[in-house]
Motif scaffolding. Structure first.
Motif, PDB file in Angstrom:
ATOM      1  N   GLY A   6       0.795  -1.215   0.000  1.00  0.00           N
ATOM      2  CA  GLY A   6       0.000   0.000   0.000  1.00  0.00           C
ATOM      3  C   GLY A   6       0.825   1.262   0.000  1.00  0.00           C
ATOM      4  N   THR A   7       0.102   2.376  -0.021  1.00  0.00           N
ATOM      5  CA  THR A   7       0.752   3.686  -0.083  1.00  0.00           C
ATOM      6  C   THR A   7       0.253   4.553   1.068  1.00  0.00           C
ATOM      7  N   GLY A   8       1.139   5.379   1.578  1.00  0.00           N
ATOM      8  CA  GLY A   8       0.749   6.295   2.643  1.00  0.00           C
ATOM      9  C   GLY A   8       1.597   6.090   3.871  1.00  0.00           C
ATOM     10  N   SER A   9       1.410   6.956   4.840  1.00  0.00           N
ATOM     11  CA  SER A   9       2.248   6.907   6.035  1.00  0.00           C
ATOM     12  C   SER A   9       2.034   5.629   6.837  1.00  0.00           C
ATOM     13  N   THR A  10       0.854   5.068   6.761  1.00  0.00           N
ATOM     14  CA  THR A  10       0.569   3.837   7.508  1.00  0.00           C
ATOM     15  C   THR A  10       1.145   2.620   6.794  1.00  0.00           C
ATOM     16  N   ALA A  11       0.829   2.544   5.521  1.00  0.00           N
ATOM     17  CA  ALA A  11       1.290   1.389   4.748  1.00  0.00           C
ATOM     18  C   ALA A  11       2.813   1.332   4.717  1.00  0.00           C
ATOM     19  N   ILE A  63      -1.895  -4.923   1.843  1.00  0.00           N
ATOM     20  CA  ILE A  63      -1.944  -4.181   3.117  1.00  0.00           C
ATOM     21  C   ILE A  63      -1.857  -2.696   2.780  1.00  0.00           C
ATOM     22  N   ASP A  64      -2.814  -1.932   3.315  1.00  0.00           N
ATOM     23  CA  ASP A  64      -2.833  -0.513   2.965  1.00  0.00           C
ATOM     24  C   ASP A  64      -3.539   0.277   4.065  1.00  0.00           C
ATOM     25  N   GLY A  65      -3.377   1.581   4.003  1.00  0.00           N
ATOM     26  CA  GLY A  65      -4.082   2.470   4.911  1.00  0.00           C
ATOM     27  C   GLY A  65      -5.376   2.940   4.268  1.00  0.00           C
ATOM     28  N   ALA A  66      -6.050   3.889   4.921  1.00  0.00           N
ATOM     29  CA  ALA A  66      -7.274   4.474   4.359  1.00  0.00           C
ATOM     30  C   ALA A  66      -7.488   5.837   4.993  1.00  0.00           C
ATOM     31  N   ASP A  67      -8.301   6.652   4.310  1.00  0.00           N
ATOM     32  CA  ASP A  67      -8.599   7.985   4.844  1.00  0.00           C
ATOM     33  C   ASP A  67      -9.870   8.002   5.678  1.00  0.00           C
ATOM     34  N   GLU A  68     -10.828   7.174   5.306  1.00  0.00           N
ATOM     35  CA  GLU A  68     -12.064   7.057   6.083  1.00  0.00           C
ATOM     36  C   GLU A  68     -12.496   5.592   6.043  1.00  0.00           C
ATOM     37  N   VAL A  76     -12.752   5.388   2.145  1.00  0.00           N
ATOM     38  CA  VAL A  76     -12.316   6.454   1.238  1.00  0.00           C
ATOM     39  C   VAL A  76     -10.800   6.385   1.217  1.00  0.00           C
ATOM     40  N   LYS A  77     -10.257   6.357   0.035  1.00  0.00           N
ATOM     41  CA  LYS A  77      -8.796   6.352  -0.124  1.00  0.00           C
ATOM     42  C   LYS A  77      -8.418   7.346  -1.208  1.00  0.00           C
ATOM     43  N   GLY A  78      -7.153   7.660  -1.228  1.00  0.00           N
ATOM     44  CA  GLY A  78      -6.660   8.504  -2.317  1.00  0.00           C
ATOM     45  C   GLY A  78      -6.290   9.921  -1.936  1.00  0.00           C
ATOM     46  N   ARG A  79      -6.353  10.217  -0.649  1.00  0.00           N
ATOM     47  CA  ARG A  79      -5.919  11.568  -0.280  1.00  0.00           C
ATOM     48  C   ARG A  79      -4.407  11.720  -0.491  1.00  0.00           C
ATOM     49  N   GLY A  80      -3.759  10.557  -0.614  1.00  0.00           N
ATOM     50  CA  GLY A  80      -2.337  10.595  -0.994  1.00  0.00           C
ATOM     51  C   GLY A  80      -2.152  10.539  -2.498  1.00  0.00           C
ATOM     52  N   GLY A  81      -3.260  10.448  -3.217  1.00  0.00           N
ATOM     53  CA  GLY A  81      -3.200  10.514  -4.678  1.00  0.00           C
ATOM     54  C   GLY A  81      -3.005   9.184  -5.377  1.00  0.00           C
ATOM     55  N   SER A  82      -3.029   8.074  -4.645  1.00  0.00           N
ATOM     56  CA  SER A  82      -2.681   6.793  -5.279  1.00  0.00           C
ATOM     57  C   SER A  82      -3.886   5.874  -5.488  1.00  0.00           C
ATOM     58  N   LEU A  83      -5.057   6.440  -5.495  1.00  0.00           N
ATOM     59  CA  LEU A  83      -6.265   5.606  -5.461  1.00  0.00           C
ATOM     60  C   LEU A  83      -6.400   4.649  -6.637  1.00  0.00           C
ATOM     61  N   ARG A  85      -4.084   3.045  -8.675  1.00  0.00           N
ATOM     62  CA  ARG A  85      -3.259   1.827  -8.609  1.00  0.00           C
ATOM     63  C   ARG A  85      -3.637   0.995  -7.374  1.00  0.00           C
ATOM     64  N   GLU A  86      -3.949   1.712  -6.288  1.00  0.00           N
ATOM     65  CA  GLU A  86      -4.379   0.975  -5.083  1.00  0.00           C
ATOM     66  C   GLU A  86      -5.621   0.136  -5.388  1.00  0.00           C
ATOM     67  N   LYS A  87      -6.564   0.752  -6.045  1.00  0.00           N
ATOM     68  CA  LYS A  87      -7.811   0.000  -6.302  1.00  0.00           C
ATOM     69  C   LYS A  87      -7.561  -1.178  -7.232  1.00  0.00           C
ATOM     70  N   SER A 103      -8.984   7.905  14.255  1.00  0.00           N
ATOM     71  CA  SER A 103      -9.478   9.132  13.636  1.00  0.00           C
ATOM     72  C   SER A 103     -10.091   8.877  12.258  1.00  0.00           C
ATOM     73  N   LYS A 104      -9.843   7.690  11.699  1.00  0.00           N
ATOM     74  CA  LYS A 104     -10.371   7.388  10.362  1.00  0.00           C
ATOM     75  C   LYS A 104     -11.781   6.793  10.408  1.00  0.00           C
ATOM     76  N   LEU A 105     -12.240   6.488  11.610  1.00  0.00           N
ATOM     77  CA  LEU A 105     -13.567   5.870  11.719  1.00  0.00           C
ATOM     78  C   LEU A 105     -14.648   6.932  11.542  1.00  0.00           C
TER      79      LEU A 105
HETATM   80  O1  R5P Z   1      -3.589   7.668  -1.701  1.00  0.00           O
HETATM   81  C1  R5P Z   1      -3.377   7.417  -0.548  1.00  0.00           C
HETATM   82  C2  R5P Z   1      -3.792   6.191   0.095  1.00  0.00           C
HETATM   83  O2  R5P Z   1      -5.076   5.942  -0.229  1.00  0.00           O
HETATM   84  C3  R5P Z   1      -3.568   6.114   1.553  1.00  0.00           C
HETATM   85  O3  R5P Z   1      -3.693   4.777   1.899  1.00  0.00           O
HETATM   86  C4  R5P Z   1      -4.516   6.889   2.396  1.00  0.00           C
HETATM   87  O4  R5P Z   1      -4.520   8.212   1.974  1.00  0.00           O
HETATM   88  C5  R5P Z   1      -4.148   6.798   3.882  1.00  0.00           C
HETATM   89  O5  R5P Z   1      -2.918   7.367   4.109  1.00  0.00           O
HETATM   90  P1  R5P Z   1      -2.286   7.479   5.536  1.00  0.00           P
HETATM   91  O6  R5P Z   1      -1.996   6.122   6.000  1.00  0.00           O
HETATM   92  O7  R5P Z   1      -1.057   8.314   5.386  1.00  0.00           O
HETATM   93  O8  R5P Z   1      -3.288   8.136   6.393  1.00  0.00           O
END
Ligand code: R5P
Length: 497
Positions: A6-11, A63-68, A76-83, A85-87, A103-105
């Protein structure tokens, strides 16, 4: 094993950990498919073997993170712009694990008031933005082109596209319908709603202690609680860097592969159908029981009605005979006018022969009387129009409705007249065979005392009266039956001539 990275600070933590375990030799045969150029760079730098969907169209785990995330585990994903390829990668995965913090719930997607990203082609992006806003005008949707920092330059995705962030004031409604509407717009590439894709969600919270370890598994769960369809477990071994005090793991029973999903659905349908079948059987059994009860009630009611009618008829007959308004003992009839009922009110006289006892009795399945009584002709004319009407007794009235005699035998004497039962009826006598209409003793006495009837009653018949304690015998019932037939003939004979 093919792993979607996945992409993002969590992944990013997950990718780091996978690399660490690979280097320690605790993981083997791992090939990763990165969901963004950033993750690709990270994985390369960590020495994780990489592949793509062309070579590995089926991904074992992502394995990936999410925004909501909502209670149904829609994301909801993609606030990091990678929606996009992630999908693509996560939709190809057998198991999709999502890691978020509390905080994402959200109660519903878009509920934070933060962006729901839509990837679009750059061509005429303002046109697409307006069309997106129009789709959700009732939800107060506002679209904004994502830009890079203060520059105001459009943010460009790994795929060379733009992103429109949609901001909702209200609920966007049915997610599937919203998804279809967005994707139906030309110019839209993909949106950031991941509906019904996640299998497991790990939610970091304030519970537990932080001990960095491997990716947590069920065996590492320290305590758990079930909230609705979601199983919430506390695990102490994951997510140390993000939260200082442990994590909460949320795992559902959702199946991971389409096949598993189908078999789960089939199982649910099977269970549903079995339940429905059981319910239907219960309803039918209930209905049958109620029908039986209703039938019994109807039967009881009709029995009571018969008793009531027989009482009323007997009272009327008794009244007519004892008051002198009629000297007629018995009239067969099918209707009030045939029976002469209405003659009581003076409107009609009975028709001549009324109804021929033969047809009338035969119609009711009654035992036909022996000849000559079954040869009585039928005269359809009203009595008043008959040439010999003057011979007919004045103001005759109906004394009995023979039609009801068919139901009399089914009425126990004790019900219709307790005195009659205890004093005058031999219970061993089958009244169905005897075929006697029920006559109250007083009426019977009145008939017996009638001078009009006396000459026609055979001398050997002992009429039943209230004071007569003699138990009737079969032969005396037969005699009584003859008596009633004689009485009816007395009415008819003058007319028949
Ligand atoms: O495009 C970004 C991805 O969807 C991320 O998984 C999502 O934005 C969550 O990112 P973070 O783990 O940094 O909150």
């Amino acid at each position: 094993m093919v792993v979607g990275l996945g992409t993002g600070s969590t992944a990013k933590h997950a990718v780091d950990k996978i690399a660490e375990l690979l280097n320690l030799g605790k993981l083997n045969n791992i090939v990763g498919i990165p969901t963004s150029s950033i993750t690709h760079e990270q994985a390369v730098s960590l020495g994780i073997p990489l592949s793509d969907l062309n070579k590995h169209p089926i991904v074992d785990i992502a394995i990936d993170g999410a925004d909501e995330i909502d209670p149904q585990m829609n994301l909801v994903k993609g606030r990091g712009g990678s929606l996009l390829r992630e999908k693509m990668v996560e939709a190809a995965s057998k198991k999709f694990i999502v890691i978020v913090d509390e905080s994402k719930l959200v109660s519903h997607l878009g509920g934070t008031g933060l962006a729901m990203p839509v990837e679009i082609v750059p061509f005429c992006w303002k046109f697409t933005l307006k069309r997106l806003e129009m789709l959700f005008i009732e939800a107060g949707c506002v679209g904004k082109l994502r830009v890079v920092g203060e520059s105001g330059e459009p943010y460009v995705t790994d795929n060379g596209n733009y992103i429109i962030d949609l901001f909702f004031k209200g609920d966007m409604g049915n997610l599937k319908e919203a998804s279809d509407a967005i994707l139906s717009l030309a110019g839209v590439v993909e949106h950031g709603m991941f509906i019904d894709m996640a299998n497991t969600v790990i939610v970091a919270g304030n519970l537990g202690q932080s001990n960095w370890g491997c990716l947590c598994s069920i065996s590492e769960v320290k305590c758990s609680v079930t909230v609705g369809p979601i199983h919430v477990a506390v695990c102490y071994n994951w997510y140390q860097r993000r939260l200082s005090r442990g994590l909460v793991m949320v795992e559902t029973q959702k199946e991971s592969t389409p096949n598993e999903g189908i078999s789960r659905l089939e199982h649910q349908m099977q269970t549903f159908m079995e339940d429905s079948q059981k319910r239907m059987e219960m309803i039918e059994a209930n209905q049958q029981r109620m029908n039986a009860e209703n039938l019994k009630k109807q039967d009881d009611n009709s029995r009571r009605l018969d008793v009531l009618l027989s009482h009323m008829e007997s009272e009327k007959r008794l009244d007519a005979v004892t008051s002198g308004r009629s000297r007629v003992a018995l009239v067969y009839g099918n209707s009030p006018s045939e029976r002469g009922d209405s003659s009581v009110s003076g409107n009609f006289r009975p028709v001549s022969s009324l109804v021929t006892p033969i047809s009338f009795m035969a119609n009711r399945g009654m035992t036909l009387p022996p000849a000559p009584f079954n040869t009585i002709p039928h005269f359809p004319l009203p009595m008043t129009q008959h040439p010999q009407a003057s011979l007919y007794p004045p103001a005759p009235t109906s004394l009995a409705n023979i039609a009801r005699t068919s139901s009399f035998p089914s009425i126990p004497p004790s019900v219709t007249n307790p005195n009659f039962a205890t004093q005058n009826v031999n219970p061993s006598i089958n009244q169905t065979q005897v075929g006697l209409p029920y006559l109250p003793p007083l009426a019977d006495q009145a008939i017996a005392n009638s001078s009009f009837l006396q000459p026609n009653i055979p001398q050997n018949i002992q009429p039943i009266t209230q004071n007569n304690t003699q138990t009737p015998t079969n032969s005396s019932y037969e005699a009584l039956k003859l008596k009633y037939l004689f009485q009816s003939l007395m009415v008819i004979n003058p007319v028949v001539g």
